[in-house]
Design a protein around this motif. Sequence first.
Motif, mmCIF file in Angstrom:
data_model
loop_
_atom_site.group_PDB
_atom_site.id
_atom_site.type_symbol
_atom_site.label_atom_id
_atom_site.label_comp_id
_atom_site.label_asym_id
_atom_site.label_seq_id
_atom_site.Cartn_x
_atom_site.Cartn_y
_atom_site.Cartn_z
ATOM 1 N N ILE A 130 29.269 -24.043 93.346
ATOM 2 C CA ILE A 130 30.605 -23.447 93.308
ATOM 3 C C ILE A 130 31.043 -23.019 94.697
ATOM 4 O O ILE A 130 32.194 -23.232 95.103
ATOM 5 C CB ILE A 130 30.633 -22.246 92.339
ATOM 6 N N ALA A 131 30.130 -22.412 95.465
ATOM 7 C CA ALA A 131 30.470 -21.949 96.810
ATOM 8 C C ALA A 131 30.844 -23.112 97.721
ATOM 9 O O ALA A 131 31.804 -23.028 98.489
ATOM 10 C CB ALA A 131 29.303 -21.160 97.399
ATOM 11 N N VAL A 132 30.090 -24.217 97.640
ATOM 12 C CA VAL A 132 30.368 -25.383 98.490
ATOM 13 C C VAL A 132 31.727 -25.978 98.141
ATOM 14 O O VAL A 132 32.566 -26.232 99.022
ATOM 15 C CB VAL A 132 29.247 -26.436 98.350
ATOM 16 N N PHE A 133 31.969 -26.198 96.839
ATOM 17 C CA PHE A 133 33.244 -26.762 96.429
ATOM 18 C C PHE A 133 34.398 -25.810 96.752
ATOM 19 O O PHE A 133 35.446 -26.234 97.253
ATOM 20 C CB PHE A 133 33.236 -27.089 94.922
ATOM 21 N N GLY A 134 34.216 -24.514 96.452
ATOM 22 C CA GLY A 134 35.270 -23.541 96.741
ATOM 23 C C GLY A 134 35.573 -23.441 98.219
ATOM 24 O O GLY A 134 36.740 -23.398 98.630
ATOM 25 N N GLY A 135 34.522 -23.416 99.049
ATOM 26 C CA GLY A 135 34.721 -23.357 100.504
ATOM 27 C C GLY A 135 35.431 -24.580 101.036
ATOM 28 O O GLY A 135 36.331 -24.487 101.873
ATOM 29 N N ALA A 136 35.027 -25.762 100.542
ATOM 30 C CA ALA A 136 35.663 -27.007 100.998
ATOM 31 C C ALA A 136 37.137 -27.046 100.619
ATOM 32 O O ALA A 136 38.005 -27.389 101.432
ATOM 33 C CB ALA A 136 34.922 -28.211 100.409
ATOM 34 N N ILE A 137 37.423 -26.657 99.384
ATOM 35 C CA ILE A 137 38.818 -26.654 98.932
ATOM 36 C C ILE A 137 39.631 -25.634 99.711
ATOM 37 O O ILE A 137 40.766 -25.902 100.116
ATOM 38 C CB ILE A 137 38.884 -26.384 97.417
ATOM 39 N N ALA A 138 39.044 -24.450 99.945
ATOM 40 C CA ALA A 138 39.753 -23.419 100.705
ATOM 41 C C ALA A 138 40.096 -23.899 102.108
ATOM 42 O O ALA A 138 41.198 -23.653 102.619
ATOM 43 C CB ALA A 138 38.906 -22.145 100.766
ATOM 44 N N LEU A 139 39.163 -24.594 102.758
ATOM 45 C CA LEU A 139 39.424 -25.112 104.103
ATOM 46 C C LEU A 139 40.513 -26.180 104.089
ATOM 47 O O LEU A 139 41.327 -26.266 105.003
ATOM 48 C CB LEU A 139 38.138 -25.682 104.708
ATOM 49 N N MET A 140 40.536 -26.986 103.042
ATOM 50 C CA MET A 140 41.527 -28.058 102.969
ATOM 51 C C MET A 140 42.935 -27.544 102.698
ATOM 52 O O MET A 140 43.905 -28.128 103.167
ATOM 53 C CB MET A 140 41.129 -29.073 101.894
#
Length: 198
Positions: free
Chosen positions: A109-119
């Motif tokens: 969840i953290a990896v996906f959430g972080g990636a989406i937040a950066l995008m």
Amino acid sequence: GSYLSDEENVVSSARNVAVFDTLAALLAALVIIPGMAAGGAELSSGGPGLMFIYLLNVFNGMPGGRIVELVFYICVLFAGLSSLVNLYEAPVEMQERFGLNRRSAVIVIAVFGGAIALMIQGIVSGWMDAVSIYICPLGAMLAAIMFFWVAGENFALTAVNKGTNKPIGGWFIPLGKFVLVPAAFIALVAGALLGGIG
């Protein structure tokens, strides 16, 4: 299943949330809007600047403002922490569905959430406008359609009367079908045409 107990009075709880949330919003508006106007802020501004810049001017200009300010921001902290509780639903669901342990589910969840937040960090403001103008009214309309048109009358009445001492009568179904659903549709269309109505 619901996290509410069978004894929970859903109608009373919903009424209390609606009443006290509205009162809190009105009270906040009566304090914040004059404070912003006195501080020279544009009344259309909001977001973090409203809470951490203009509201500070309001607190600093009142007797005992430092104490009120401290209590307020502690309350904001706990409000944020309590709002995080629902974010645990995603890793818990991943644990149950994919057999992951807690650490693995949280990392995914953290990896996906972080990636989406950066995008999306450059379009967050526009995205949040789209959520409030289009997605929230659409979600409310679809939920109402599911409750009152698809799931059937017994489902909606049983859910809303859970734990209540004075059951809601049959008038609740036409209210949902012919008032709530059209009102949500009107809010959706009006928000799209006017660029937001709230």
